[in-house]
Design an enzyme around this catalytic site. Structure first.
Site, PDB file in Angstrom:
ATOM      1  N   SER A 145      29.770  42.162  47.241  1.00 14.71           N
ATOM      2  CA  SER A 145      30.694  40.616  47.184  1.00 14.71           C
ATOM      3  C   SER A 145      30.655  40.703  48.387  1.00 14.71           C
ATOM      4  CB  SER A 145      31.594  41.247  46.458  1.00 14.71           C
ATOM      5  OG  SER A 145      32.926  40.221  46.000  1.00 14.71           O
ATOM      6  N   TYR A 159      39.015  46.489  45.642  1.00 11.95           N
ATOM      7  CA  TYR A 159      37.744  45.824  45.275  1.00 11.95           C
ATOM      8  C   TYR A 159      36.624  45.693  46.145  1.00 11.95           C
ATOM      9  CZ  TYR A 159      33.864  42.651  42.890  1.00 11.95           C
ATOM     10  OH  TYR A 159      32.781  41.896  42.560  1.00 11.95           O
TER      11      TYR A 159
END
Length: 250
Positions: A145, A159
């Site tokens: 990501s 995250y």
């Protein structure tokens, strides 16, 4: 769907979390390019079956395996089942992930544990299982990501931590497996138009404004990058992170 022919003809791929979103796009792209494709899913068997139907429509063999990627035994079993069913395993795409949003004092420890189990431990476990079946030319790709590199919004720390860890794993495994002819890379999307994060959803315009191109990616654009990284022409690309984020991290 872009079709570049049969450059993966005779090869077998496994995509974890391949029943929807980016994972489904990757599974279908690899099938369009000639690979037989297995995918894991956790809950939605109907969606997984739809992806398998798409793989078969491309003239390839498909297989859906129900497996919780937080379960080491189940995940290892999915890798071994893929190799046993198709007779080999050439490509592993670690795509399955969970997303818990919340600030430091809002997140409960079970969310922390699940994030690390699925987003970090599972790619390591799957890679360990996969290399037992891979030979020269094997490919491991993990979906990261952009938040692992740039984290401008509150609530993303957990995250981002899990996705940043994948960069170190990628570099380490690239050196460890290079002598065996196996490449290891990280493909890191930015805002991408999926059911979980639609391009017309709340705050989407704000998130898109952080990109240089001013829009969300489509899953097929991420899948196209993965297809290149696992292709024969990318044999000298390993240990690197490729951002498919429209310039979010530029």
């Amino acid at each position: 769907m872009s079709n570049t022919g049969n450059r993966f003809d005779g090869q077998v791929a496994l995509v974890t979390g391949g029943s929807r979103g980016i994972g489904a796009a990757i599974a279908l792209r690899l099938a369009a390019d000639g690979a037989d494709v297995a995918l894991t899913y956790q809950n939605n068997g109907e969606r997984a079956a739809e992806v398998v139907a798409g793989i078969k429509a491309a003239g390839r063999r498909g297989l859906a395996i129900r497996a919780d990627c937080a379960d080491t035994e189940a995940l290892t079993g999915a890798v071994d089942q893929t190799a046993a069913t198709f007779g080999r395993l050439d490509i592993l795409v670690n795509n399955a992930a969970v997303f818990h949003f919340g600030k430091l004092d809002e997140l409960e420890l079970p969310a922390v544990d699940q994030t690390l189990e699925v987003n970090v431990r599972a790619p390591f476990v799957a890679s360990r299982a996969a290399v037992r079946h891979m030979g020269q030319g094997g490919r491991i790709v993990t979906i990261g990501s952009n938040t692992g590199t740039r984290t401008p919004f509150p609530g993303l720390a957990l995250y981002a931590t899990s996705k940043a860890a994948l960069a170190g794993m990628t570099r380490g495994l690239a050196h460890e497996l290079g002598s065996r002819g196996i490449t290891v890379n990280l493909v890191s999307p930015g805002p991408t138009n999926t059911e979980a994060n639609p391009a017309d959803g709340p705050n989407a315009e704000y998130f898109a404004s952080f990109t240089a191109v001013g829009r969300f990616a489509e899953p097929a654009e991420v899948a196209g990058t993965v297809a290149y990284v696992v292709s024969p022409e990318a044999g000298h690309v390993t240990g690197t992170e490729i951002h498919v984020d429209g310039g979010f991290t530029a």
